[in-house]
Enzyme design. Structure first.
Site, PDB file in Angstrom:
ATOM      1  N   GLY A 160      49.220  29.566 -71.338  1.00 30.38           N
ATOM      2  CA  GLY A 160      50.372  29.455 -72.234  1.00 30.38           C
ATOM      3  C   GLY A 160      49.879  28.926 -73.569  1.00 30.38           C
ATOM      4  N   ARG A 161      50.809  28.333 -74.324  1.00 30.80           N
ATOM      5  CA  ARG A 161      50.441  27.856 -75.664  1.00 30.80           C
ATOM      6  C   ARG A 161      49.374  26.772 -75.608  1.00 30.80           C
ATOM      7  NH1 ARG A 161      56.597  28.650 -77.514  1.00 30.80           N
ATOM      8  NH2 ARG A 161      56.993  28.051 -75.386  1.00 30.80           N
ATOM      9  N   ILE A 162      49.493  25.847 -74.641  1.00 29.86           N
ATOM     10  CA  ILE A 162      48.509  24.753 -74.555  1.00 29.86           C
ATOM     11  C   ILE A 162      47.164  25.302 -74.066  1.00 29.86           C
ATOM     12  CG2 ILE A 162      47.950  22.569 -73.394  1.00 29.86           C
ATOM     13  CD1 ILE A 162      51.008  21.984 -73.407  1.00 29.86           C
ATOM     14  N   THR A 240      46.458  17.709 -67.416  1.00 28.52           N
ATOM     15  CA  THR A 240      47.386  17.171 -68.422  1.00 28.52           C
ATOM     16  C   THR A 240      48.765  17.810 -68.243  1.00 28.52           C
ATOM     17  OG1 THR A 240      46.681  18.883 -69.961  1.00 28.52           O
ATOM     18  CG2 THR A 240      45.623  16.720 -70.197  1.00 28.52           C
ATOM     19  N   SER A 241      48.983  18.468 -67.101  1.00 32.15           N
ATOM     20  CA  SER A 241      50.259  19.180 -66.932  1.00 32.15           C
ATOM     21  C   SER A 241      51.284  18.265 -66.250  1.00 32.15           C
ATOM     22  CB  SER A 241      50.039  20.483 -66.155  1.00 32.15           C
ATOM     23  OG  SER A 241      49.481  20.229 -64.887  1.00 32.15           O
ATOM     24  N   ARG A 242      51.333  18.298 -64.944  1.00 33.88           N
ATOM     25  CA  ARG A 242      52.163  17.363 -64.190  1.00 33.88           C
ATOM     26  C   ARG A 242      51.380  16.967 -62.944  1.00 33.88           C
ATOM     27  NH1 ARG A 242      54.467  16.741 -68.205  1.00 33.88           N
ATOM     28  NH2 ARG A 242      56.687  17.018 -68.669  1.00 33.88           N
ATOM     29  N   GLU A 271      53.791   8.996 -60.526  1.00 34.85           N
ATOM     30  CA  GLU A 271      53.907   8.311 -61.805  1.00 34.85           C
ATOM     31  C   GLU A 271      55.136   7.407 -61.873  1.00 34.85           C
ATOM     32  OE1 GLU A 271      52.665  11.447 -64.585  1.00 34.85           O
ATOM     33  OE2 GLU A 271      53.869  10.333 -66.014  1.00 34.85           O
ATOM     34  N   HIS A 295      49.801   9.363 -69.283  1.00 33.51           N
ATOM     35  CA  HIS A 295      50.693  10.451 -69.724  1.00 33.51           C
ATOM     36  C   HIS A 295      50.889  10.418 -71.247  1.00 33.51           C
ATOM     37  CE1 HIS A 295      54.027  13.308 -68.133  1.00 33.51           C
ATOM     38  NE2 HIS A 295      53.563  13.720 -69.308  1.00 33.51           N
TER      39      HIS A 295
HETATM   40  C1  DGY Z   1      55.454  17.044 -72.231  1.00 34.63           C
HETATM   41  O1  DGY Z   1      55.799  17.342 -73.380  1.00 34.63           O
HETATM   42  O2  DGY Z   1      55.828  17.670 -71.237  1.00 34.63           O
HETATM   43  C2  DGY Z   1      54.588  15.855 -72.092  1.00 34.63           C
HETATM   44  O3  DGY Z   1      54.159  15.726 -70.784  1.00 34.63           O
HETATM   45  C3  DGY Z   1      55.319  14.621 -72.550  1.00 34.63           C
HETATM   46  O4  DGY Z   1      54.605  13.930 -73.481  1.00 34.63           O
END
Ligand code: DGY
Length: 331
Positions: A160-162, A240-242, A271, A295
């Site tokens: 995706g974008r990230i 860095t997602s969930r 979390e 996070h």
């Molecule tokens: C998001 O934008 O989903 C990040 O996890 C929150 O900072």
């Protein structure tokens, strides 16, 4: 006409709130200087609001949605991820749900992925602790030997974008990029000399694996024991997602056994708890080859400002009868 009312569940940068006020809306910000509790949110929503600006720490489930009915029309989640909102039920109640995937937010998360990769490869945190502790007694050729990123392969799960923003940076650092996604993107492949492959193939060939998928039923525990076993013993996992995209206990076991070299984690399954089983002897937080951030991948001044503006614009569009730019549509 009745003045539009917006409830904001926690203090956020003012830029977006100003836009809402300029539009003539009445904006109420939660007075609690912490994440609002569900019962507090329900009580507040029952007072009648047209828009809700909420955070990823707010669980917007059917009970919360019902408390906002019949007046609530738009929910703007102050995050890119939206797993905290029951989007399906909201849509059934004709409530629009939006997120904040502003460019600068995606770039900020991509920068964080790269920061974690560098920190792991160059053992930055371990070295910092060592130096700070006064244990540095003189130069040694084998002190904190790390790895170069150059010529290594980054595997991106979820283009995706990230994912794309991360790939662009990796290519600029002379890394090779492979990606796995539901869809192949040939123009991206040409532009970045990237290779499309299956997730299994990606896990086998990558030196770094970055997870860039949203948390959905289909991505929960996407990475568990069998996937970790496919990775190189020298490879690092970056999330860095969930948190729940990774089976954290399986990750812990893989790290203990040396199935992978280490992990960079910005998100956690339970979390803000760092380990779902804190009594476990081998807690993630005790491992030197794990780097953790709380996070904060998108926590830059620029990104947080942009998120505020994007969330406000989504509310304004939704309440003005326009389609918000970042409307979440479930497939
Ligand atoms: C998001 O934008 O989903 C990040 O996890 C929150 O900072």
């Amino acid at each position: 006409m009745l003045k539009r009312k917006i409830f904001v569940t926690r203090e956020i940068p003012d830029s977006g709130l100003k836009l809402l006020k300029q539009k003539g809306y009445e904006v109420k910000i939660s007075l609690f200087n912490r994440a609002i509790k569900k019962r507090e949110l329900i009580k507040e929503l029952k007072k009648g609001y047209d828009g809700l600006l909420c955070l990823l720490t707010d669980k917007i489930d059917i009970k919360v949605l019902e408390a906002g009915m019949p007046r609530l029309k738009v929910i703007a989640n102050y995050a890119v991820g939206f797993d905290n909102v029951d989007v399906k039920s909201a849509n059934m109640k004709k409530i629009l749900v939006c997120n904040t995937p502003a460019d600068v937010v995606n770039e900020s998360v991509a920068e964080h992925v790269i920061a974690l990769m560098f920190a792991l490869a160059k053992r930055v945190v371990e070295s910092d602790n060592f130096t700070r502790d006064g244990r540095y007694k003189g130069w040694q050729p084998d002190l904190f030997i790390g790895q170069n990123l150059m010529n290594k392969t980054l595997g991106i799960i979820g283009l995706g974008r990230i994912g794309k923003a991360t790939a662009r940076r990796a290519v600029g650092m002379d890394m090779k990029v492979v990606y796995a996604d539901l869809n192949q993107n040939k123009s991206f492949e040409q532009q970045y000399k990237a290779k499309y492959c299956s997730q299994n193939e990606l896990l086998k060939v990558s030196d770094f694996v970055s997870l860039n998928v949203p948390l959905l039923a289909s991505t929960r525990h996407l990475i568990s024991t069998s996937q970790l076993k496919k990775m190189k013993k020298t490879a690092f996992l970056i999330n860095t997602s969930r948190g729940s995209v990774v089976d954290e206990l399986a990750l812990l076991k893989a790290l203990i056994k040396g199935d992978i070299a280490g992990a960079g984690l910005d998100v956690f399954e339970c979390e803000p708890l760092i380990d779902c089983n804190p009594r476990d002897h081998y807690e993630l937080r005790k491992m030197n080859n794990v780097i953790m951030t709380p996070h904060t991948a998108s926590a830059t001044i620029e990104a947080r400002e942009a998120m505020s503006i994007v969330a406000a614009n989504n509310i304004i569009a939704g309440l003005s009868g326009r389609r918000p730019v970042n409307l979440i549509k479930l497939k």
